[in-house]
Every structure is written in structure tokens, then in C-alpha cells.
Scaffold this motif. Sequence first.
Motif, short mmCIF file in Angstrom:
data_model
loop_
_atom_site.label_atom_id
_atom_site.label_comp_id
_atom_site.label_asym_id
_atom_site.label_seq_id
_atom_site.Cartn_x
_atom_site.Cartn_y
_atom_site.Cartn_z
N LEU A 138 -60.72 -10.51 -9.64
CA LEU A 138 -59.67 -9.53 -9.93
C LEU A 138 -60.09 -8.11 -9.55
CD1 LEU A 138 -58.46 -10.83 -13.43
CD2 LEU A 138 -57.32 -11.10 -11.23
N GLY A 139 -61.39 -7.89 -9.46
CA GLY A 139 -61.90 -6.58 -9.08
C GLY A 139 -62.10 -5.66 -10.28
N PHE A 140 -62.82 -4.56 -10.04
CA PHE A 140 -63.15 -3.63 -11.11
C PHE A 140 -62.84 -2.18 -10.73
CE2 PHE A 140 -65.99 -7.28 -11.66
CZ PHE A 140 -65.67 -7.63 -12.97
N GLY A 141 -61.84 -2.01 -9.89
CA GLY A 141 -61.46 -0.66 -9.50
C GLY A 141 -60.49 -0.03 -10.49
N THR A 142 -60.00 1.14 -10.14
CA THR A 142 -58.99 1.82 -10.96
C THR A 142 -57.72 0.99 -10.96
OG1 THR A 142 -59.92 3.99 -10.41
CG2 THR A 142 -57.65 3.93 -11.21
N PHE A 143 -57.08 0.86 -12.12
CA PHE A 143 -55.85 0.05 -12.20
C PHE A 143 -54.89 0.68 -13.19
CE2 PHE A 143 -58.55 -1.43 -15.56
CZ PHE A 143 -57.72 -1.87 -16.59
N LEU A 144 -53.64 0.27 -13.09
CA LEU A 144 -52.60 0.76 -13.97
C LEU A 144 -52.44 -0.21 -15.14
CD1 LEU A 144 -50.43 2.96 -14.35
CD2 LEU A 144 -48.82 1.45 -13.15
N GLY A 145 -52.91 0.21 -16.30
CA GLY A 145 -52.85 -0.66 -17.48
C GLY A 145 -54.00 -0.35 -18.41
N GLY A 146 -54.34 -1.33 -19.26
CA GLY A 146 -55.43 -1.14 -20.22
C GLY A 146 -56.34 -2.35 -20.27
N THR A 147 -57.51 -2.17 -20.85
CA THR A 147 -58.48 -3.25 -20.95
C THR A 147 -58.17 -4.20 -22.10
OG1 THR A 147 -59.92 -1.94 -22.40
CG2 THR A 147 -60.29 -1.78 -20.01
N GLY A 148 -57.28 -3.80 -23.00
CA GLY A 148 -57.03 -4.58 -24.21
C GLY A 148 -57.93 -4.12 -25.34
N LEU A 149 -58.82 -3.19 -25.04
CA LEU A 149 -59.78 -2.69 -26.03
C LEU A 149 -59.64 -1.19 -26.25
CD1 LEU A 149 -62.88 -4.65 -24.72
CD2 LEU A 149 -61.54 -5.19 -26.75
N VAL A 192 -51.38 -2.85 -22.05
CA VAL A 192 -50.39 -2.02 -21.37
C VAL A 192 -51.00 -0.71 -20.91
CG1 VAL A 192 -48.19 -0.81 -21.61
CG2 VAL A 192 -48.50 -3.06 -22.66
N GLY A 193 -51.85 -0.16 -21.76
CA GLY A 193 -52.53 1.08 -21.42
C GLY A 193 -51.63 2.30 -21.52
N VAL A 194 -52.14 3.40 -21.04
CA VAL A 194 -51.39 4.67 -21.09
C VAL A 194 -51.35 5.32 -19.72
CG1 VAL A 194 -51.85 5.12 -23.53
CG2 VAL A 194 -53.51 5.87 -21.82
N GLY A 195 -51.51 4.52 -18.69
CA GLY A 195 -51.50 5.05 -17.33
C GLY A 195 -52.64 4.45 -16.53
N GLN A 196 -53.07 5.16 -15.50
CA GLN A 196 -54.17 4.67 -14.67
C GLN A 196 -55.49 4.76 -15.43
OE1 GLN A 196 -54.42 6.42 -10.77
NE2 GLN A 196 -53.21 4.75 -9.91
N LEU A 197 -56.31 3.74 -15.25
CA LEU A 197 -57.60 3.69 -15.94
C LEU A 197 -58.70 3.54 -14.90
CD1 LEU A 197 -58.71 3.63 -18.89
CD2 LEU A 197 -58.75 1.14 -18.70
N SER A 198 -59.65 4.44 -14.93
CA SER A 198 -60.75 4.38 -13.97
C SER A 198 -61.78 3.35 -14.40
CB SER A 198 -61.42 5.75 -13.85
OG SER A 198 -62.06 6.09 -15.08
N SER A 199 -62.66 3.00 -13.49
CA SER A 199 -63.71 2.02 -13.79
C SER A 199 -64.62 2.51 -14.90
CB SER A 199 -64.53 1.73 -12.53
OG SER A 199 -63.73 1.18 -11.52
N GLY A 200 -64.97 3.80 -14.86
CA GLY A 200 -65.85 4.35 -15.88
C GLY A 200 -65.22 4.31 -17.25
N ALA A 201 -63.95 4.68 -17.34
CA ALA A 201 -63.25 4.66 -18.62
C ALA A 201 -63.09 3.22 -19.13
CB ALA A 201 -61.90 5.33 -18.49
#
Length: 257
Positions: free
Chosen positions: A129-140, A146-155
Motif C-alpha cells: 500500500l506504500g507509506f507516502g503522504t495520503f489523504l486520511g488517517g492512520t486510525g490512531l 477518515v483523518g483531517v486532511g493530508q497526512l505526511s509519513s512523519g506524522a
Amino acid sequence: MLTLLMLEYRKLFGARSVKLALLVTLLLPLVWAFAPRLTELIRVNLISGWQLPAVSIGVTIQYLLPLFIALTVAEMIGAEVSQGTLAPLLLRPVDRTKVIASKLIVALTYPFILLTTTVVGSLVAGIPLGFGTFLGGTGLGPGLFVGVGQLSSGAAFAEVVRGAALAGVALMPIAALSLLYGVLYLNTAAAALATFATLILMRLLVVFPETIQRILLTSHLGLYAQQGDITQQLILLLIYTLGFGLMSIFAFDRRDV
């Protein structure tokens, strides 16, 4: 004390139950890559490898991880009693408190060891699935999947580490409780059964008012995904851990083994 800790960790990683637990927690997340109904069951379309640790922790923290912890920690006392190695150790000029304290420290770190292998296995399973920036959340983190927008790999990595750490804190009282039962019963099966029975009993108390629910250990196993102020929950879990740990030390100092 350091020598006792090294000895306990050596015994821990030499135990068959630990080897099995580590293998299961490492390999189980790989099943998600071949589970056709996973998306249907969790009702989330996984789009990033950073989301798999939340799935793995959520699936295992309610029953599987507590079972592994209860069995292994109970074995730390019960196995030595059955093998006849605990009594000779206590005949040496070794402080009883240091013996049980070293076991307690190892027991409290065991949940974090299991969660580490769970996260590692999940991240390996998430490679496609990859580990880049994505639109959503980790579930944690905020917004869960769902997240709150784009999430970077570091975050995303920070959210995974935070979630795994909180899950470990939530499981620490179970380790301390199992050690207490191990001291009281001096038998692996009896102590593990008593620990799991206690957890099941707490779950059955769901019929009681919410004020009682808030002080039950099992009500806080989902701490790993909660946001906002979790100070009270952390304090409660630490009180449980400290209470069970001190009772273990007190009982062991006065127990005839």
C-alpha cells in the motif's frame, strides 16, 4: 539488580509461550493482505500501509494480547515453582524484593515487546500500500481512519508510535495482575485462568452504571485510539499497575515457595 533483570529477560525470550506469541503477533498482520472481507468487516477502505497497525492492534488487544500476557507472566512464577528453580534461588543471599521486582519490570515491558512485533508485522504487510503522504488517517490519530486532511509519513509514524505506546500502557495492569495471581497460586494455569476470568468478569459488568464502567480496567483497552485529554485514564491505569505490582511484591515477600 541488573544481573537479575538480564536473567529474567533471558528466561522470557527462552520461553515457548513467548516465542509463539512473538511469531503470531508478527505474522498475523500479514493475513490482512490476503483477507478478502477485511474492508467489509472494518468498513474502511485501506489506502496506506500506515493504517494497518491500527487494524492489528484493534483486533488483538481485546483478547489475544491479554491472553499471551496472562499466560507468559503467570509462567514467570509458575514454571519456576514446577521446575524447582525458584526455591534454590531464594536460598542464596538475594533480596526477595529484588527478585520479584525484576520479574515485575520484565512483565511490564512484555506488552510493549508484543506491540512492537505487531507494529513491525503490520508495516511489513503494508508495504504494497506504500507509506507516502495520503489523504486520511492512520486510525490512531484525529479523525481515526477518515483523518483531517493530508497526512505526511512523519506524522503517520508519530501516530503509530503514540498508539502502540498507549496500547502498552493499557495492557500493563494485566501483566501486573497476572504476576500477582502467579505469586498467590504458584501455578501457571491457575494464575493465567484467574487473570483472564477477572478480565471477563469486568466485561460482564457492562450492565452496571457508567460511573462504574469508567473505573474498570477493560473499559480503557481502547485508549490507543482516543484523542483529547486522556490524563485521567492514564492515571487510573497506572494506579492499577502500581497497586497490583505492590501487592505482588508484598505477597511474594511473605509467600512460602
